[in-house]
Design an enzyme around this catalytic site. Sequence first.
Site, PDB file in Angstrom:
ATOM      1  N   ARG A  58     -98.697  28.067  20.067  1.00  0.00           N
ATOM      2  CA  ARG A  58     -98.072  29.346  20.408  1.00  0.00           C
ATOM      3  C   ARG A  58     -98.353  30.399  19.337  1.00  0.00           C
ATOM      4  NH1 ARG A  58     -93.261  32.025  19.329  1.00  0.00           N
ATOM      5  NH2 ARG A  58     -92.443  33.293  21.065  1.00  0.00           N
ATOM      6  N   ARG A  82     -90.351  32.828   7.763  1.00  0.00           N
ATOM      7  CA  ARG A  82     -89.456  32.050   8.627  1.00  0.00           C
ATOM      8  C   ARG A  82     -89.654  30.553   8.489  1.00  0.00           C
ATOM      9  NH1 ARG A  82     -91.511  35.334  12.693  1.00  0.00           N
ATOM     10  NH2 ARG A  82     -92.413  33.503  13.703  1.00  0.00           N
ATOM     11  N   TYR A 103    -106.488  36.525   3.126  1.00  0.00           N
ATOM     12  CA  TYR A 103    -107.017  36.993   1.849  1.00  0.00           C
ATOM     13  C   TYR A 103    -108.118  38.022   2.113  1.00  0.00           C
ATOM     14  CZ  TYR A 103    -107.578  36.881  -3.168  1.00  0.00           C
ATOM     15  OH  TYR A 103    -107.607  37.245  -4.489  1.00  0.00           O
ATOM     16  N   ARG A 156    -106.775  45.893 -11.331  1.00  0.00           N
ATOM     17  CA  ARG A 156    -108.112  45.939 -10.724  1.00  0.00           C
ATOM     18  C   ARG A 156    -108.097  45.108  -9.448  1.00  0.00           C
ATOM     19  NH1 ARG A 156    -113.277  42.957 -10.522  1.00  0.00           N
ATOM     20  NH2 ARG A 156    -111.740  41.312 -10.357  1.00  0.00           N
ATOM     21  N   LYS A 174    -103.532  34.406  -2.453  1.00  0.00           N
ATOM     22  CA  LYS A 174    -104.264  33.360  -3.171  1.00  0.00           C
ATOM     23  C   LYS A 174    -103.521  32.028  -3.082  1.00  0.00           C
ATOM     24  CE  LYS A 174    -108.025  33.532  -5.868  1.00  0.00           C
ATOM     25  NZ  LYS A 174    -109.195  34.394  -5.712  1.00  0.00           N
ATOM     26  N   GLU A 245    -105.460  36.801 -12.276  1.00  0.00           N
ATOM     27  CA  GLU A 245    -106.143  37.333 -11.096  1.00  0.00           C
ATOM     28  C   GLU A 245    -106.136  38.862 -11.116  1.00  0.00           C
ATOM     29  OE1 GLU A 245    -108.394  36.666  -7.755  1.00  0.00           O
ATOM     30  OE2 GLU A 245    -107.410  35.077  -8.895  1.00  0.00           O
ATOM     31  N   ASP A 246    -107.311  39.457 -10.966  1.00  0.00           N
ATOM     32  CA  ASP A 246    -107.473  40.898 -10.807  1.00  0.00           C
ATOM     33  C   ASP A 246    -106.882  41.711 -11.963  1.00  0.00           C
ATOM     34  OD1 ASP A 246    -108.866  40.389  -8.555  1.00  0.00           O
ATOM     35  OD2 ASP A 246    -107.462  41.269  -7.140  1.00  0.00           O
ATOM     36  N   ASP A 268    -109.746  33.476 -12.588  1.00  0.00           N
ATOM     37  CA  ASP A 268    -110.568  33.223 -11.407  1.00  0.00           C
ATOM     38  C   ASP A 268    -111.706  34.228 -11.282  1.00  0.00           C
ATOM     39  OD1 ASP A 268    -111.117  31.720  -8.997  1.00  0.00           O
ATOM     40  OD2 ASP A 268    -110.438  33.482  -7.897  1.00  0.00           O
ATOM     41  N   ASP A 269    -111.479  35.482 -11.676  1.00  0.00           N
ATOM     42  CA  ASP A 269    -112.523  36.502 -11.547  1.00  0.00           C
ATOM     43  C   ASP A 269    -113.694  36.226 -12.485  1.00  0.00           C
ATOM     44  OD1 ASP A 269    -110.992  38.280  -9.706  1.00  0.00           O
ATOM     45  OD2 ASP A 269    -109.649  38.376 -11.423  1.00  0.00           O
ATOM     46  N   ALA A 302    -125.243  44.728 -15.268  1.00  0.00           N
ATOM     47  CA  ALA A 302    -125.001  44.291 -16.644  1.00  0.00           C
ATOM     48  C   ALA A 302    -123.581  44.605 -17.087  1.00  0.00           C
ATOM     49  CB  ALA A 302    -126.005  44.966 -17.583  1.00  0.00           C
ATOM     50  N   ALA A 305    -118.204  41.641 -16.102  1.00  0.00           N
ATOM     51  CA  ALA A 305    -117.959  40.572 -15.132  1.00  0.00           C
ATOM     52  C   ALA A 305    -119.260  39.891 -14.740  1.00  0.00           C
ATOM     53  CB  ALA A 305    -117.252  41.135 -13.900  1.00  0.00           C
ATOM     54  N   ASN A 419    -119.591  43.231  -3.888  1.00  0.00           N
ATOM     55  CA  ASN A 419    -118.619  43.542  -2.841  1.00  0.00           C
ATOM     56  C   ASN A 419    -118.234  45.012  -2.910  1.00  0.00           C
ATOM     57  OD1 ASN A 419    -118.041  41.046  -1.444  1.00  0.00           O
ATOM     58  ND2 ASN A 419    -117.217  40.298  -3.381  1.00  0.00           N
ATOM     59  N   ASN A 464    -117.748  32.158  -2.008  1.00  0.00           N
ATOM     60  CA  ASN A 464    -116.323  32.453  -2.017  1.00  0.00           C
ATOM     61  C   ASN A 464    -115.611  31.562  -3.041  1.00  0.00           C
ATOM     62  OD1 ASN A 464    -113.552  32.730  -1.336  1.00  0.00           O
ATOM     63  ND2 ASN A 464    -114.078  33.201   0.783  1.00  0.00           N
TER      64      ASN A 464
END
Length: 571
Positions: A58, A82, A103, A156, A174, A245-246, A268-269, A302, A305, A419, A464
């Site tokens: 459902r 819920r 995500y 970021r 995440k 993260e970020d 993680d980045d 360059a 990251a 990205n 990913n």
Amino acid sequence: MVTRKFPRPLKTKQKGIDILHDPLWNKGMGFDETERDRLNLRGLLPPRVKTIADQERRAIAQIRKQPDDVTKNMYLQELHNRNETLYHGILVKYIEELAPIVYTPTVGVVCEEFGSQFRRARGMYFSRNDRGHFAQMVHNWPHDSVHIIVVTDGSRILGLGDLGAYGMGIPIGKLALYCAAGGLAPHRVLPVVLDVGTNNDKLLNDPDYIGVAQKRLDNDEYYDMIDEFMEAVFDRWPGCVVQFEDFETSKAIPLLAKYRHRYRCFNDDIQGTGCVTLAGIISSAKQAGVKLTDLSFMCAGAGSAGLGVCKQIVDGMVEAGLSREEAMSRFVICTSIGALGKADGTYGDPNLKRGINEERLEWVNPVVPDGMPMEEVVKTFKPMCLLGLAAQDGGLFTEKMVSSMLDYCDRPMVMPMSNPTAKHECTPAQAYEWTKGKAVVATGSPFDPVTLPDGKVMVPSQCNNMYVFPGIGLAASVAGVKEITDKMLYKAAVACAESMTEAEKAEGRTFPSIKRIRDVSHAVACAVIQEALDSGLTTKFTRLNMSPEEIQDLVARKMYNPTYSPLVDSS
């Protein structure tokens, strides 16, 4: 793998209407007749009993009726609020369909609209107004056994920049993947925002903004606040893992350097992206019929990251047998004005004239002139892999660059990783067309399958982070690893690459199907635990000579499976 045949009963102190209002315990119409009597639920629910399969069917039908992905995300949030078991159940069953909604890319829009759509608090907010109280605040969280914390300062958020407290959508999304893909139980995870303020003027003037409407803390004030947070959470949950993260790169790199050997933590980045990129490269190399140690790279981009990703690839090549000097020599890094190379005046030495910072200086490759254009780098240096990490306007990889790789390489590896999609260095369709279908392709964003002129369908894989971070977190949770080491990340990348099936390779994939993500997470976790055992870095195992089969069985037993467990009254 050994798993339980029958679910273990769970004890709850809640009864009646209270249990229906708690998403961790609520089953909706999934409570059976005996539970309704035991827990004072008779009459509070419609009489018919539904199985979780009925409810999943459902729920997914309702989701598919929604007009767009943002509305689908809102439906899922309501379901999360819920009934957490049902929420994670449909994520597991329909992970390929729902992961982009929970995500990236949908979560970016969700974060932008976080204030106007805010309905229910989830996770914890540590703000600059709470300084001096963090050690007490952590005890407001009701769960004593937190294994994974995902934290952001909102500086970021994806490609959207500073979203301040609206960045809470990132840890929530995440951790949904941690539970569904990595098998972490939802009561063992905690999403966190560190609200140091925001420099986004639009948010500072937004009446719906939920955070501290002041300019960001910086310098010592900022780092002191992070110190207080880290001390507080590890005092409360000494066995937890913190995933950053970020965070903006200028903060992320020094924070990782400061904490990675003191606490169980990773970024993680930086580390996750580097690890999954390395996995894609190992997998691509296998498809091209070469080894990791055979490869050479031209990297477009360059930034800090991007160079962090290249460093992790170098670390992997060193683990595979090269010296660090030899591995570094396999890279030519290109800025927006050409290659970082020898200052011999051939192209006017533009990088030298602009100034090469210390971070970039170690990547100067003397075999090419400073400022050499990328097309000339391909022609001269002959890289086997084009790595796109520029995050600039799309189209940096031209037809001439890619097609010329066939002059010296049977299976060119093309990895446009920037990205969002509009910033990709080229599309998979272009890479296949320019190489007559011979390219091995991995991308930073999802792309549709490509049909070649001969009718063969190629499935380009998205590189990913979801392929590695749930397994790394699962390993840290199960084994209590003391530290996330570079070698663990290398082992995680290898395990991810080795999870590929022959059928997936035949489709041109460089990563397994997302449908098998729990199998991949299991493999990654086992590889990380084995390395932790070999290095003496586990805290939860009394035996250090466990066999691979024993590790596999243990991890499988520890993985959360979102099904309804019988509930009994603890009183």
